[in-house]
Scaffold this motif. Structure first.
Motif, PDB file in Angstrom:
ATOM      1  N   ARG A  26      -3.340   6.280   3.720  1.00  0.00           N
ATOM      2  CA  ARG A  26      -2.674   5.207   4.475  1.00  0.00           C
ATOM      3  C   ARG A  26      -3.545   4.732   5.635  1.00  0.00           C
ATOM      4  O   ARG A  26      -3.673   3.540   5.892  1.00  0.00           O
ATOM      5  CB  ARG A  26      -1.309   5.670   4.992  1.00  0.00           C
ATOM      6  N   LYS A  37      -5.142   1.008   6.045  1.00  0.00           N
ATOM      7  CA  LYS A  37      -4.842   0.198   7.236  1.00  0.00           C
ATOM      8  C   LYS A  37      -6.128  -0.239   7.926  1.00  0.00           C
ATOM      9  O   LYS A  37      -6.303  -1.409   8.278  1.00  0.00           O
ATOM     10  CB  LYS A  37      -3.958   0.987   8.208  1.00  0.00           C
ATOM     11  N   ARG A  94       0.791  -1.233   0.000  1.00  0.00           N
ATOM     12  CA  ARG A  94       0.000   0.000   0.000  1.00  0.00           C
ATOM     13  C   ARG A  94       0.823   1.282   0.000  1.00  0.00           C
ATOM     14  O   ARG A  94       0.463   2.234  -0.701  1.00  0.00           O
ATOM     15  CB  ARG A  94      -1.019  -0.002   1.132  1.00  0.00           C
ATOM     16  N   ASP A  95       1.929   1.364   0.765  1.00  0.00           N
ATOM     17  CA  ASP A  95       2.652   2.643   0.864  1.00  0.00           C
ATOM     18  C   ASP A  95       3.190   3.104  -0.487  1.00  0.00           C
ATOM     19  O   ASP A  95       3.034   4.261  -0.873  1.00  0.00           O
ATOM     20  CB  ASP A  95       3.791   2.544   1.884  1.00  0.00           C
ATOM     21  N   THR A  96       3.804   2.172  -1.210  1.00  0.00           N
ATOM     22  CA  THR A  96       4.364   2.513  -2.523  1.00  0.00           C
ATOM     23  C   THR A  96       3.251   2.889  -3.488  1.00  0.00           C
ATOM     24  O   THR A  96       3.361   3.876  -4.229  1.00  0.00           O
ATOM     25  CB  THR A  96       5.156   1.317  -3.094  1.00  0.00           C
ATOM     26  N   ASN A 130      -1.624  11.598   1.525  1.00  0.00           N
ATOM     27  CA  ASN A 130      -0.868  10.374   1.811  1.00  0.00           C
ATOM     28  C   ASN A 130      -1.288   9.765   3.154  1.00  0.00           C
ATOM     29  O   ASN A 130      -1.559   8.569   3.242  1.00  0.00           O
ATOM     30  CB  ASN A 130       0.640  10.675   1.837  1.00  0.00           C
ATOM     31  N   SER A 131      -1.342  10.604   4.188  1.00  0.00           N
ATOM     32  CA  SER A 131      -1.646  10.059   5.518  1.00  0.00           C
ATOM     33  C   SER A 131      -3.096   9.603   5.609  1.00  0.00           C
ATOM     34  O   SER A 131      -3.402   8.573   6.212  1.00  0.00           O
ATOM     35  CB  SER A 131      -1.306  11.066   6.616  1.00  0.00           C
ATOM     36  N   ARG A 162       1.792   6.351  -2.609  1.00  0.00           N
ATOM     37  CA  ARG A 162       2.725   7.429  -2.970  1.00  0.00           C
ATOM     38  C   ARG A 162       2.665   7.695  -4.479  1.00  0.00           C
ATOM     39  O   ARG A 162       2.595   8.844  -4.911  1.00  0.00           O
ATOM     40  CB  ARG A 162       4.147   7.041  -2.541  1.00  0.00           C
TER      41      ARG A 162
END
Length: 201
Positions: A52, A56, A22-24, A48-49, A27
């Motif tokens: 994320r 999650k 997920r992070d990549t 982004n936050s 971004r």
């Protein structure tokens, strides 16, 4: 569980919600969106936050899929998610429950507000094109911050329970949620429109 498809509005985000991907993905998606719409650049970190956290929460709740909106209108953040999960049709004692939509609807509790601003929930059944009948709840509800947490967040919530064809013990839960209570009616309409695109493939 058969494969499924679901369509969300074009401006929404869809990405891998598993921790390893997920992070990549987020971004890259945010970078692409900022390139297309440069005025979003000051909100890059916020997007982004927010994404994320949504990913999650969806993954931790057992979701297989998430589509979400995360937008900023005149400095006001607007967010919503639609998740798809598969539930086993058993109660806490392990007894099998019916997956028939009317029976599911009868097992769900309505919430009647005592005064303006209270939580509420309506229970009904709906017809999803090419899928058939499904049980649904919609309203404004207090949901736990995390599993087992006593703290709650008030959310606009639409939950649709779709029996999995060929089984008697599985139900797909399509859940739409938003913290933007002032737009509850609009979000219920959006969640209904998105859910109506659900198909088994």
């Amino acid at each position: 569980m058969p494969s499924f498809s679901l369509a969300v509005p074009e401006s929404w985000w869809e990405f891998d919600i598993r921790p390893e991907g997920r992070d990549t993905t987020i971004r890259t998606l945010v970078d692409d969106r900022v390139r297309e719409t440069p005025e979003l650049a000051p909100f890059r970190a916020d997007m982004n936050s927010m994404l994320r956290k949504m990913a999650k929460d969806a993954h931790d709740s057992g979701a297989l899929y998430m589509g979400c909106m995360a937008e900023n209108f005149d400095g006001i953040p607007l967010s919503a998610t639609v998740t798809v999960s598969v539930l086993g049709a058993k109660n806490k004692q392990g007894v099998a429950l019916s997956t028939e939509p009317r029976a599911i609807a009868e097992s769900l509790r309505t919430i009647t507000p005592r005064r303006e601003g209270d939580a509420w929930r309506t229970v009904t059944t709906v017809e999803i094109p090419e899928v058939g009948p499904a049980a649904r709840t919609y309203g404004v509800e207090d949901v736990p911050v995390t599993e087992g947490d006593t703290r709650t967040l008030r959310m606009v919530l639409t939950q649709t329970y779709v029996p999995v064809p060929g089984t008697t013990d599985q139900v797909v839960l399509i859940s739409g949620a938003s913290p933007v209570l002032d737009l509850a009616d609009a979000f219920h309409d959006i969640f209904d429109a998105v859910t109506s695109t659900f198909r088994f493939v």
